[in-house]
Scaffold this motif. Structure first.
Motif, PDB file in Angstrom:
ATOM      1  N   MET A   1       0.778  -1.260  -0.131  1.00  0.00           N
ATOM      2  CA  MET A   1       0.049   0.083  -0.004  1.00  0.00           C
ATOM      3  C   MET A   1       0.939   1.311   0.103  1.00  0.00           C
ATOM      4  N   THR A   2       0.580   2.139  -1.024  1.00  0.00           N
ATOM      5  CA  THR A   2       1.521   3.170  -0.985  1.00  0.00           C
ATOM      6  C   THR A   2       0.824   4.552  -0.718  1.00  0.00           C
ATOM      7  N   THR A   3       1.384   5.450   0.205  1.00  0.00           N
ATOM      8  CA  THR A   3       0.946   6.571   0.427  1.00  0.00           C
ATOM      9  C   THR A   3       1.614   7.756  -0.277  1.00  0.00           C
ATOM     10  N   TRP A   4       1.083   8.949  -0.191  1.00  0.00           N
ATOM     11  CA  TRP A   4       1.421  10.175  -0.805  1.00  0.00           C
ATOM     12  C   TRP A   4       1.731  11.316  -0.027  1.00  0.00           C
ATOM     13  N   PRO A   5       2.954  12.080  -0.089  1.00  0.00           N
ATOM     14  CA  PRO A   5       3.224  13.221   0.829  1.00  0.00           C
ATOM     15  C   PRO A   5       2.184  14.442   0.527  1.00  0.00           C
ATOM     16  N   PHE A   6       1.584  14.498  -0.520  1.00  0.00           N
ATOM     17  CA  PHE A   6       0.747  15.843  -0.603  1.00  0.00           C
ATOM     18  C   PHE A   6      -0.694  15.186  -1.316  1.00  0.00           C
ATOM     19  N   SER A   7      -1.720  16.258  -1.040  1.00  0.00           N
ATOM     20  CA  SER A   7      -2.891  15.990  -1.956  1.00  0.00           C
ATOM     21  C   SER A   7      -3.591  17.224  -2.514  1.00  0.00           C
ATOM     22  N   TYR A   8      -4.392  17.278  -3.549  1.00  0.00           N
ATOM     23  CA  TYR A   8      -4.969  18.385  -3.981  1.00  0.00           C
ATOM     24  C   TYR A   8      -6.082  18.470  -4.465  1.00  0.00           C
ATOM     25  N   SER A   9      -6.926  19.513  -4.768  1.00  0.00           N
ATOM     26  CA  SER A   9      -8.188  19.517  -5.495  1.00  0.00           C
ATOM     27  C   SER A   9      -7.875  20.523  -6.819  1.00  0.00           C
ATOM     28  N   PRO A  10      -8.531  20.112  -8.034  1.00  0.00           N
ATOM     29  CA  PRO A  10      -8.107  20.708  -9.236  1.00  0.00           C
ATOM     30  C   PRO A  10      -8.696  22.033  -8.989  1.00  0.00           C
ATOM     31  N   GLY A  11      -8.040  23.195  -9.442  1.00  0.00           N
ATOM     32  CA  GLY A  11      -8.617  24.537  -9.433  1.00  0.00           C
ATOM     33  C   GLY A  11      -7.677  25.448 -10.562  1.00  0.00           C
ATOM     34  N   THR A  12      -7.943  26.704 -10.032  1.00  0.00           N
ATOM     35  CA  THR A  12      -7.110  27.673 -11.152  1.00  0.00           C
ATOM     36  C   THR A  12      -5.881  28.418 -10.477  1.00  0.00           C
ATOM     37  N   LEU A  13      -5.859  28.210  -9.035  1.00  0.00           N
ATOM     38  CA  LEU A  13      -4.857  29.053  -8.258  1.00  0.00           C
ATOM     39  C   LEU A  13      -3.385  28.083  -8.564  1.00  0.00           C
ATOM     40  N   VAL A  14      -2.418  28.852  -8.599  1.00  0.00           N
ATOM     41  CA  VAL A  14      -0.970  27.972  -8.555  1.00  0.00           C
ATOM     42  C   VAL A  14      -0.349  27.560  -7.293  1.00  0.00           C
ATOM     43  N   GLY A  15      -0.357  26.011  -7.252  1.00  0.00           N
ATOM     44  CA  GLY A  15       0.198  25.459  -6.068  1.00  0.00           C
ATOM     45  C   GLY A  15       1.643  24.680  -6.290  1.00  0.00           C
ATOM     46  N   PHE A  16       2.411  24.959  -5.064  1.00  0.00           N
ATOM     47  CA  PHE A  16       3.721  24.720  -5.118  1.00  0.00           C
ATOM     48  C   PHE A  16       3.778  23.527  -3.933  1.00  0.00           C
ATOM     49  N   LEU A 125      -0.582  13.695  -4.655  1.00  0.00           N
ATOM     50  CA  LEU A 125       0.610  14.230  -5.386  1.00  0.00           C
ATOM     51  C   LEU A 125       1.732  14.076  -4.681  1.00  0.00           C
ATOM     52  N   ALA A 126       2.815  13.799  -5.753  1.00  0.00           N
ATOM     53  CA  ALA A 126       3.999  13.720  -5.198  1.00  0.00           C
ATOM     54  C   ALA A 126       4.864  14.958  -5.016  1.00  0.00           C
ATOM     55  N   GLY A 127       4.420  15.877  -5.572  1.00  0.00           N
ATOM     56  CA  GLY A 127       5.219  17.025  -5.403  1.00  0.00           C
ATOM     57  C   GLY A 127       5.138  17.796  -6.695  1.00  0.00           C
ATOM     58  N   GLY A 128       5.859  19.168  -6.553  1.00  0.00           N
ATOM     59  CA  GLY A 128       5.727  19.950  -7.754  1.00  0.00           C
ATOM     60  C   GLY A 128       4.757  20.958  -7.989  1.00  0.00           C
ATOM     61  N   VAL A 129       4.356  21.353  -9.267  1.00  0.00           N
ATOM     62  CA  VAL A 129       3.684  22.776  -9.420  1.00  0.00           C
ATOM     63  C   VAL A 129       2.376  22.095 -10.044  1.00  0.00           C
ATOM     64  N   VAL A 130       1.130  22.683  -9.575  1.00  0.00           N
ATOM     65  CA  VAL A 130      -0.334  22.045 -10.053  1.00  0.00           C
ATOM     66  C   VAL A 130      -1.328  23.255  -9.845  1.00  0.00           C
ATOM     67  N   LEU A 131      -2.304  23.243 -10.800  1.00  0.00           N
ATOM     68  CA  LEU A 131      -3.096  24.185 -10.668  1.00  0.00           C
ATOM     69  C   LEU A 131      -4.411  23.608  -9.742  1.00  0.00           C
ATOM     70  N   ALA A 132      -4.719  24.242  -8.808  1.00  0.00           N
ATOM     71  CA  ALA A 132      -5.516  23.709  -7.737  1.00  0.00           C
ATOM     72  C   ALA A 132      -6.370  24.617  -6.828  1.00  0.00           C
ATOM     73  N   SER A 133      -7.517  24.149  -6.247  1.00  0.00           N
ATOM     74  CA  SER A 133      -8.160  25.185  -5.276  1.00  0.00           C
ATOM     75  C   SER A 133      -7.779  24.647  -4.074  1.00  0.00           C
ATOM     76  N   ALA A 134      -7.283  23.541  -3.622  1.00  0.00           N
ATOM     77  CA  ALA A 134      -6.878  23.084  -2.312  1.00  0.00           C
ATOM     78  C   ALA A 134      -5.517  22.443  -2.519  1.00  0.00           C
ATOM     79  N   LEU A 135      -4.868  22.524  -1.642  1.00  0.00           N
ATOM     80  CA  LEU A 135      -3.449  21.803  -1.370  1.00  0.00           C
ATOM     81  C   LEU A 135      -2.800  21.694  -0.109  1.00  0.00           C
ATOM     82  N   GLY A 136      -2.337  20.518   0.094  1.00  0.00           N
ATOM     83  CA  GLY A 136      -1.727  20.434   1.645  1.00  0.00           C
ATOM     84  C   GLY A 136      -0.888  19.265   1.806  1.00  0.00           C
ATOM     85  N   PHE A 137      -0.319  19.072   3.102  1.00  0.00           N
ATOM     86  CA  PHE A 137       0.567  17.941   3.460  1.00  0.00           C
ATOM     87  C   PHE A 137      -0.475  16.782   3.627  1.00  0.00           C
TER      88      PHE A 137
END
Length: 473
Positions: A1-16, A125-137
């Motif tokens: 079972m693999t876990t991920w360091p980040f998660s996000y919801s698609p959107g229009t803001l720029v997430g790092f 999300l493994a990391g990087g830059v993404v267009l999102a409406s929510a982003l976190g650890f």
């Protein structure tokens, strides 16, 4: 079972998302601040303060909504502004008043930066830059389960009791005495509604059996075919109304029954057998479009204004000093928002809401001849200094350097101020400029290349004249 360091919801803001830092900013993807943040995030040790410094470099009003979260030794440090808020286990933060809201959640390692447009759908999300409406650890409950063997669904066209095609049913007499295994009842198909798993962010949908359901859907009536519109214009190949006898007609993909014969084009007859006139005006058909209006004259269309110059020009036109976002020490000395001690008196800075103030002097230039130039505005250094071509904004200091050997160029070095930053640029000098940041080896500054310097930086013009940048008055 693999876990991920980040998660996000698609959107229009720029997430790092990288290492121990996440950021969500409401900026266009082609904005220069996005590129600057990406450079910091891609560095070896990105910090929340470094990203915040970029976001407020134009003044606080340039970015209305953003959120930052960074893991520290104490827990999670969060900073939110505008429509962005932070949520975590038993914690939340939003900017109701003031410039932004900042807090440290002790013992917390996971949180989400969310906006009003954030939906329930969350992706790992493994990391990087993404267009999102929510982003976190972290991805609470989100994991990639191991794939299980697929269970073959019964064929709806197969009748109960029939043997599959190609197989021969066993004789009941041949099966006497053999143990009979119970036959599992087929699982009834459920609706196509998503099935919620333990993780609310990871949603799997059971695919409906289209072969079963489509049989019950009556076919839709065929839409009446519309006649093929005639072309807007025709090309006259011959005055004849059809091909000459015996001419071969090439194959065509069109069905002759689907297209009506076009009416012959009426051509005025002439007594000599030649075409005397065309039934339309070629001048009207191929009239040139109207010429575009000439561009309005500008004062200096041949020069591009860079960011610092533009901001200085705007401040000059408004009749005021450039503003910076600052925090104040007990003696009311303004400092950059990420500073921990006063740049003037050295006293520690307490947590506080930043304010906008007129930019103070950013230090002094100490010249080799003993002169001192205060950096409440920029400066141009050389044997015969003058304003560089295309200069806009406040009047800089013109610092004349006495050099009988003429090693220093007439227009040698420009010192420009941008918010809290001091930038130097070689103006295409003949013998070059060396810059040595504190604790670093000297580097040769390329012509017209801009470099940010810190207090303690040594600048050597043409290898003969030294200038030192120092903090304080």
């Amino acid at each position: 079972m693999t876990t991920w360091p980040f998660s996000y919801s698609p959107g229009t803001l720029v997430g790092f998302a990288t290492a121990d830092l996440v950021a969500l900013v409401d900026l266009p993807t082609d904005d220069e601040l996005v590129a600057r943040i990406a450079t910091v995030v891609a560095g070896e040790a990105p910090t929340l303060d470094a990203v915040l410094d970029i976001l407020v470099s134009r003044g606080l009003r340039s970015v209305d909504t953003f959120g930052l979260a960074a893991r520290t030794g104490r827990g999670l440090r969060v900073l939110v502004r505008g429509a962005c808020r932070a949520v975590g286990d038993d914690h939340s933060a939003e900017s109701a008043e003031g410039l932004w809201a900042e807090s440290v959640w002790e013992g917390v390692t996971q949180a989400q930066l969310v906006t009003e447009d954030a939906g329930a759908r969350s992706l790992p999300l493994a990391g990087g830059v993404v267009l999102a409406s929510a982003l976190g650890f972290g991805t609470p409950g989100v994991a990639v389960p191991e794939a299980s063997a697929p269970v073959a669904a019964p064929d709806p066209d197969e009748q109960p009791g029939e043997a599959p095609e190609g197989d021969v049913a066993d004789d009941p007499d041949d099966l006497a005495g053999e143990p009979v295994e119970p036959v599992a009842e087929p699982v009834a198909e459920s609706s196509a509604e998503p099935v919620a798993l333990e993780d609310p962010d990871l949603v799997l949908a059971v695919a409906p059996d289209y072969d079963t359901h489509l049989d019950a859907i009556p076919p839709e009536p065929a839409a009446p075919s519309e006649p093929t519109p005639e072309p807007a214009h025709a090309t006259l190949a011959s005055p004849l109304t059809g091909p000459p006898p015996g001419a071969e007609v090439g194959p065509t993909d069109e069905d002759p029954a689907d297209k009506a014969d076009p009416e012959p084009l009426a051509v005025p007859a002439a007594s000599d057998g030649f075409i005397a006139a065309m039934p339309w005006s070629l001048e009207d058909a191929f009239a040139a479009p109207p010429a575009p209006a000439p561009p309005a004259e500008v004062a200096d269309a041949g020069h591009t204004v860079d960011g610092p110059a533009l901001r200085a020009a705007q401040a000059a036109q408004a009749g005021r000093e450039p503003l910076v976002v600052a925090v104040l020490c007990p003696q009311d000395h303004p400092n950059p928002v990420h500073a921990t001690a006063c740049r003037v008196c050295g006293q520690p800075l307490s947590a506080q809401q930043p304010v906008e103030v007129p930019r103070p002097s950013l230090g002094v230039l100490k010249l080799a001849n003993g002169d001192v130039v205060a950096l409440e505005r920029g400066a141009v250094l050389g044997r015969n200094p003058r304003l560089p071509q295309g200069w806009t904004g406040e009047q800089p200091h013109l610092v004349r350097i006495d050099d009988p050997e003429r090693d220093v160029s007439g227009q040698h070095l420009e010192v420009r101020l941008d918010a809290w930053h001091v930038l130097v640029r070689d103006l295409g000098s003949t013998n070059g400029t060396e810059v040595a940041l504190p604790g670093s080896e000297p580097v040769l500054l390329r012509a017209h290349e801009q470099l940010s310097i810190e207090p303690g930086t040594r600048i050597v013009l043409a290898g003969v004249f030294e200038v030192t940048y120092m903090a304080g008055a």
